[in-house]
Design a protein around this motif. Structure first.
Motif, PDB file in Angstrom:
ATOM      1  N   LEU A 158       0.839  -1.193   0.000  1.00 20.50           N
ATOM      2  CA  LEU A 158       0.000   0.000   0.000  1.00 20.50           C
ATOM      3  C   LEU A 158       0.879   1.250   0.000  1.00 20.50           C
ATOM      4  N   TYR A 159       0.296   2.365  -0.364  1.00 18.76           N
ATOM      5  CA  TYR A 159       1.017   3.627  -0.218  1.00 18.76           C
ATOM      6  C   TYR A 159       1.424   3.790   1.254  1.00 18.76           C
ATOM      7  N   GLU A 160       2.596   4.322   1.489  1.00 17.33           N
ATOM      8  CA  GLU A 160       3.215   4.520   2.809  1.00 17.33           C
ATOM      9  C   GLU A 160       3.934   3.263   3.315  1.00 17.33           C
ATOM     10  N   GLU A 161       3.836   2.162   2.592  1.00 13.43           N
ATOM     11  CA  GLU A 161       4.540   0.945   2.996  1.00 13.43           C
ATOM     12  C   GLU A 161       5.800   0.763   2.140  1.00 13.43           C
ATOM     13  N   MET A 162       6.774   0.078   2.711  1.00 14.75           N
ATOM     14  CA  MET A 162       8.032  -0.172   2.021  1.00 14.75           C
ATOM     15  C   MET A 162       7.903  -1.397   1.127  1.00 14.75           C
ATOM     16  N   LEU A 163       8.644  -1.393   0.026  1.00 18.01           N
ATOM     17  CA  LEU A 163       8.715  -2.589  -0.799  1.00 18.01           C
ATOM     18  C   LEU A 163       9.498  -3.671  -0.056  1.00 18.01           C
ATOM     19  N   ASP A 164       9.189  -4.913  -0.385  1.00 12.72           N
ATOM     20  CA  ASP A 164       9.878  -6.052   0.222  1.00 12.72           C
ATOM     21  C   ASP A 164      11.364  -6.027  -0.156  1.00 12.72           C
ATOM     22  N   GLU A 165      12.223  -6.090   0.849  1.00 12.97           N
ATOM     23  CA  GLU A 165      13.661  -5.960   0.605  1.00 12.97           C
ATOM     24  C   GLU A 165      14.209  -7.097  -0.241  1.00 12.97           C
ATOM     25  N   GLU A 166      13.707  -8.301  -0.034  1.00 10.51           N
ATOM     26  CA  GLU A 166      14.201  -9.445  -0.806  1.00 10.51           C
ATOM     27  C   GLU A 166      13.836  -9.299  -2.279  1.00 10.51           C
ATOM     28  N   LYS A 167      12.619  -8.830  -2.557  1.00 11.70           N
ATOM     29  CA  LYS A 167      12.203  -8.616  -3.947  1.00 11.70           C
ATOM     30  C   LYS A 167      13.008  -7.491  -4.592  1.00 11.70           C
ATOM     31  N   LEU A 168      13.241  -6.438  -3.837  1.00  4.44           N
ATOM     32  CA  LEU A 168      14.062  -5.339  -4.350  1.00  4.44           C
ATOM     33  C   LEU A 168      15.468  -5.813  -4.705  1.00  4.44           C
ATOM     34  N   TYR A 169      16.041  -6.619  -3.837  1.00  4.44           N
ATOM     35  CA  TYR A 169      17.391  -7.130  -4.082  1.00  4.44           C
ATOM     36  C   TYR A 169      17.420  -7.973  -5.352  1.00  4.44           C
ATOM     37  N   ARG A 170      16.450  -8.867  -5.504  1.00  6.73           N
ATOM     38  CA  ARG A 170      16.400  -9.719  -6.690  1.00  6.73           C
ATOM     39  C   ARG A 170      16.238  -8.874  -7.955  1.00  6.73           C
ATOM     40  N   ALA A 171      15.339  -7.889  -7.895  1.00 12.17           N
ATOM     41  CA  ALA A 171      15.108  -7.033  -9.061  1.00 12.17           C
ATOM     42  C   ALA A 171      16.371  -6.275  -9.446  1.00 12.17           C
ATOM     43  N   LYS A 172      17.049  -5.699  -8.460  1.00 13.55           N
ATOM     44  CA  LYS A 172      18.294  -4.972  -8.721  1.00 13.55           C
ATOM     45  C   LYS A 172      19.333  -5.894  -9.359  1.00 13.55           C
ATOM     46  N   TRP A 173      19.448  -7.093  -8.820  1.00 10.42           N
ATOM     47  CA  TRP A 173      20.445  -8.034  -9.319  1.00 10.42           C
ATOM     48  C   TRP A 173      20.170  -8.423 -10.766  1.00 10.42           C
ATOM     49  N   TYR A 174      18.915  -8.748 -11.065  1.00  6.67           N
ATOM     50  CA  TYR A 174      18.571  -9.126 -12.436  1.00  6.67           C
ATOM     51  C   TYR A 174      18.835  -7.982 -13.408  1.00  6.67           C
ATOM     52  N   ILE A 175      18.424  -6.772 -13.043  1.00  6.19           N
ATOM     53  CA  ILE A 175      18.577  -5.626 -13.940  1.00  6.19           C
ATOM     54  C   ILE A 175      20.039  -5.258 -14.132  1.00  6.19           C
ATOM     55  N   ARG A 176      20.806  -5.264 -13.062  1.00  8.29           N
ATOM     56  CA  ARG A 176      22.232  -4.925 -13.163  1.00  8.29           C
ATOM     57  C   ARG A 176      22.979  -5.940 -14.019  1.00  8.29           C
ATOM     58  N   ASP A 177      22.573  -7.203 -13.934  1.00 10.35           N
ATOM     59  CA  ASP A 177      23.275  -8.277 -14.634  1.00 10.35           C
ATOM     60  C   ASP A 177      22.803  -8.453 -16.077  1.00 10.35           C
ATOM     61  N   ALA A 178      21.726  -7.791 -16.467  1.00 12.36           N
ATOM     62  CA  ALA A 178      21.126  -7.988 -17.788  1.00 12.36           C
ATOM     63  C   ALA A 178      21.964  -7.382 -18.908  1.00 12.36           C
ATOM     64  N   ASP A 179      21.871  -7.986 -20.099  1.00 13.72           N
ATOM     65  CA  ASP A 179      22.482  -7.356 -21.268  1.00 13.72           C
ATOM     66  C   ASP A 179      21.446  -6.588 -22.079  1.00 13.72           C
ATOM     67  N   MET A 180      20.172  -6.673 -21.653  1.00  4.86           N
ATOM     68  CA  MET A 180      19.107  -5.910 -22.296  1.00  4.86           C
ATOM     69  C   MET A 180      17.936  -5.786 -21.327  1.00  4.86           C
ATOM     70  N   VAL A 181      17.346  -4.609 -21.264  1.00  6.55           N
ATOM     71  CA  VAL A 181      16.142  -4.401 -20.452  1.00  6.55           C
ATOM     72  C   VAL A 181      15.049  -3.838 -21.357  1.00  6.55           C
ATOM     73  N   ILE A 182      13.882  -4.488 -21.316  1.00  2.30           N
ATOM     74  CA  ILE A 182      12.726  -4.035 -22.090  1.00  2.30           C
ATOM     75  C   ILE A 182      11.682  -3.531 -21.107  1.00  2.30           C
ATOM     76  N   VAL A 183      11.451  -2.236 -21.115  1.00  2.00           N
ATOM     77  CA  VAL A 183      10.431  -1.618 -20.265  1.00  2.00           C
ATOM     78  C   VAL A 183       9.120  -1.642 -21.039  1.00  2.00           C
ATOM     79  N   ILE A 184       8.067  -2.193 -20.438  1.00  4.30           N
ATOM     80  CA  ILE A 184       6.808  -2.364 -21.168  1.00  4.30           C
ATOM     81  C   ILE A 184       5.634  -1.857 -20.344  1.00  4.30           C
ATOM     82  N   GLY A 185       4.932  -0.877 -20.863  1.00  8.50           N
ATOM     83  CA  GLY A 185       3.663  -0.464 -20.275  1.00  8.50           C
ATOM     84  C   GLY A 185       3.763   0.226 -18.938  1.00  8.50           C
ATOM     85  N   THR A 186       4.785   1.029 -18.748  1.00 10.22           N
ATOM     86  CA  THR A 186       4.900   1.790 -17.510  1.00 10.22           C
ATOM     87  C   THR A 186       5.491   3.158 -17.798  1.00 10.22           C
TER      88      THR A 186
END
Length: 239
Positions: A158-186
């Protein structure tokens, strides 16, 4: 150009938002027909979907939530299915999504990071017992746990709540390690999720969105077409 770039990449991350699911019949947030235009009985939707409002006015929260935030009869569209096919083909490594509709998983994607949670999942705030969406939707007012009578809340951020730290870590890791990122619909304006794109260190950033984003100037390619059409063409060519 998009097909060639995907073809020559092996570690692609798709970063998806509400525009991916509009073709399934789920409204986005900021368009003229989006969630933020819905009737909240005098309260702005972003206020209703806050933790403060949830705690103070749970009846009104669930009335709005059940009406506008949970869609049980929708199905994955061509974009969801195309991403699942590309993952199966070894191109898409992970889908990082801001959506809570579960449609990526329903389409067959295996590696999905749900930054904002999942509307199909709910839990008791007192004993942590898990519940599906139907339990909440079928509750007459505020859903209560059938074991301890605690309040059952959606497993979403919800608004005012923090994102889950484990999910944030995984997302950062995948994006940093990627050779291509496709942003879709945001539109890439919802933080802190949107700033995850800053972790991408490669030069193959593609943005598929109907409107401008703050990252357009750094993108290799910008496509102003519907996500389902674009990604389906890609999947047809590569799978």
């Amino acid at each position: 150009m998009l097909i060639d770039s995907i073809s020559s990449s092996e570690n692609i991350v798709a970063f998806t938002g509400a525009g991916v699911s509009t073709e399934s019949g789920i409204p986005d947030f900021r368009s003229s027909e989006g969630i933020f235009q819905m009737d909240g009985e005098g309260f702005p939707p972003e206020v209703i979907l806050s933790r403060t409002f949830f705690d103070q006015y749970p009846e009104k929260f669930f009335e709005f939530y059940k009406k506008f935030m949970v869609y049980r009869d929708v199905k994955p569209n061509r974009c969801h299915i195309a991403l699942a096919k590309l993952e199966e083909a070894g191109k898409i490594r992970a889908v990082v999504t801001q959506n809570i509709d579960n449609l990526h998983t329903e389409a067959g994607s295996k590696n999905v990071v749900e930054l904002h949670g999942n509307a199909n999942k709910n839990y008791c705030m007192k004993c942590n017992k898990k519940y599906g969406a139907e339990y909440v939707l079928n509750s007459p007012s505020v859903p209560k746990c059938d074991s301890c009578n605690g309040t059952v809340r959606p497993d979403v951020v919800l608004y005012e709540e923090m994102l889950d730290e484990e999910k944030l870590y995984r997302a950062k890791w995948y994006i940093r390690d990627a050779d291509m990122v496709i942003v879709i619909g945001t539109s890439l304006v919802v933080y802190p999720a949107a700033k995850l794109i800053k972790y991408f260190e490669g030069d193959k950033l593609v943005i598929i969105n109907m409107t401008d984003t703050p990252f357009d100037s750094t993108a290799m390619l910008q496509i102003r077409q519907k996500a389902g059409y674009v990604m389906w063409k890609v999947a047809e060519a590569l799978t």
